[in-house]
Design an enzyme around this catalytic site. Structure first.
Site, PDB file in Angstrom:
ATOM      1  CB  SER A  73     -10.596  -1.439  -6.589  1.00 34.68           C
ATOM      2  OG  SER A  73     -11.553  -2.376  -6.447  1.00 34.68           O
ATOM      3  CE  LYS A  77     -14.213  -2.019  -8.725  1.00 37.32           C
ATOM      4  NZ  LYS A  77     -13.823  -2.775  -7.561  1.00 37.32           N
ATOM      5  CB  SER A 134     -12.422  -3.541  -3.588  1.00 33.10           C
ATOM      6  OG  SER A 134     -10.943  -3.671  -3.951  1.00 33.10           O
TER       7      SER A 134
END
Length: 483
Positions: free
Chosen positions: A168, A92, A192
């Protein structure tokens, strides 16, 4: 499960990019294929699928192939570094990575760098021989439950690219769920990893806080966790083995576990006391979501658990969570020049200005709510080993929106009522796929354990996966993939 493609008998002929990490390693060990061929397959899958999904903000093909070649030589010489050696992995774009920009979805960061240091999880993956293929998309500073940013745009869902992947860690989930690599690392400050796992039919666990070290420290403080995102529970356990453990840069990191999370994974749940709470006492679910989660609870009961429908009798801590969350977001901007707030996501700016500039007393009041919630859940787990809920009360909605059409609020916390409470309490919480709706979109089952009981959470997730789940891979270049 409508439209699902079970692959349990397809492994020999399957595309390498669609295999799990465990299957890839088995192939490396037998000599059926190499890390180089597997990495090329993943890079081909990214080229085919990512234009529709926008899961990656940067792909390092040359670097990945060089790492894969080194891994291939280790396997050929009988000296692999472990069960992650040669496994294509994405990171990420919140986590520092040597040589690759970490932009965090914002225009406030210059990609020129330099980028000289790895975050702890990235360092551990390198040490284990994983092949780092690139960085996955995130909303600006990972602040919300959908993945779109003003710098890189929105990320779609492998099941239907016109709907959101969640956030996210939506880029990581979209990559894993579409076959663009077997696993990824995401972060979770309020849901997330679990939100996108539920929306994309993938598996994840938000570990107990401190089990996976973080550096630099998250601006969201001790709400933020890092965790594995995979297509199987065994892969999640194996990846957690790699990334968990002490790092001196994280003052709150726990000691390195002495036992593998794979140990006991197949031992079942006979006799476990499981509380099933469809709404935590304050939520409301789409009827199909609730039906599928109830069916999953019945599967766990059939596997020998004592399942009782009961709420933990907690109040929705959303107000306190938002104070903590937006105070953290406000601190992000303190390191940038004056005027930075004018350049960020407008909804993030609104949250900072309305909820992130309170007094120290407001912050301490929110912390008091947090501590009391932790106490309540600690007492609850004296009576119940695990708590199960829907991961999400809804399925994925239109890509590019902040909330479903007609929703009464634009704040992501308004449609994620079951995830953020367990960041406040720092408990381990997994999401495992538990079916698809008639519209063909995935639903997730959340499994929550007491703090430090990550192994039991994974064991229950594996029990469900083995008894009632399916593994999904949805390559978006397959015309039948979206339904």
């Amino acid at each position: 499960m409508t439209g699902a493609r079970s692959r349990s008998a397809e492994v020999p002929g399957a595309e390498l990019s669609a295999l799990t990490a465990a299957e890839l390693v088995a192939g490396y060990r037998s000599g059926a294929f190499t890390p180089t061929t597997a990495t090329r397959s993943v890079l081909d899958a990214i080229e085919a699928s990512d234009p529709a999904l926008n899961a990656f903000v940067r792909v390092d093909a040359d670097g990945a192939l060089a790492q894969a070649a080194a891994s291939t030589e280790r396997w050929r010489s009988g000296r692999p570094l472990g069960p992650a050696d040669g496994v294509p992995t994405s990171i990420k774009d919140i986590l520092w990575t040597v040589g690759l920009p970490t932009i965090r979805g914002t225009w406030l960061i210059d990609e020129a760098g330099p980028w000289p240091e790895d975050a702890p999880v990235v360092a551990r993956l390198r040490e284990a021989g994983a092949v780092l293929v690139g960085k996955t998309s995130t909303p600006e500073f990972a602040w919300k439950g959908v993945t779109d940013s003003i710098r890189f745009g929105s990320t779609g869902n492998p099941w239907d690219p016109s709907v959101t992947s969640g956030g996210s860690s939506g880029g990581a989930a979209a990559a894993v769920g579409s076959g663009m690599g077997p696993w990824a690392v995401g972060t979770d400050g309020g849901g997330s990893v679990r939100i996108p796992a539920a929306f994309t039919g993938t598996m994840t666990i938000k570990p107990t806080y401190g089990l996976v070290p973080l550096y630099p420290a998250s601006p969201f403080g001790t709400l933020s966790h890092a965790g594995p995102m995979t297509r199987s529970v065994a892969d999640a356990a194996a990846l957690l083995d790699v990334i968990a453990g002490r790092d001196s840069r994280d003052w709150s990191a726990m000691p390195t576990p002495a036992v593998s999370f794979l140990d006991g994974l197949e031992d079942g749940i006979d006799g476990l006391r499981i509380a099933f709470s469809p709404t935590l006492g304050y939520g409301q679910n789409d009827p199909e979501v609730e039906q599928l989660v109830r069916a999953a609870a019945a599967v766990l009961a059939a596997e020998g658990a004592q399942v009782e429908e009961v709420d933990p009798e907690i109040a929705d801590p959303v107000d306190a969570f938002e104070v903590l969350w937006f105070c953290g977001a406000a601190k992000v901007l303190d390191s940038y020049p004056p005027g930075a707030i004018e350049q960020i996501d407008p909804l993030l700016r609104e949250g900072i200005e309305t909820k992130g500039r309170g007094s120290a007393g407001d912050y301490l009041d929110a912390m008091a709510v947090r501590m009391d919630l932790g106490r309540q859940m600690g007492r609850f787990h004296e009576a119940y080993d695990l708590l199960i809920t829907p991961t999400m009360p809804i399925t994925a909605f239109e890509r590019g929106l902040q909330a479903p059409q007609g929703w009464p609020s634009q704040w992501w916390t308004s449609w994620t009522p079951y995830t953020y409470p367990f960041n406040m309490t720092q408990q381990p919480a997994a999401s495992v796929p538990c079916g698809t709706t008639t519209a063909g979109l995935p639903v997730g089952l959340q499994i929550v354990g007491a703090r430090h009981d990550d192994a039991r959470v994974l064991r229950a997730a594996r029990t469900y996966e083995r008894a009632g789940g399916e593994r999904f891979v949805r390559p978006v270049d397959d015309p039948g993939a979206s339904r």
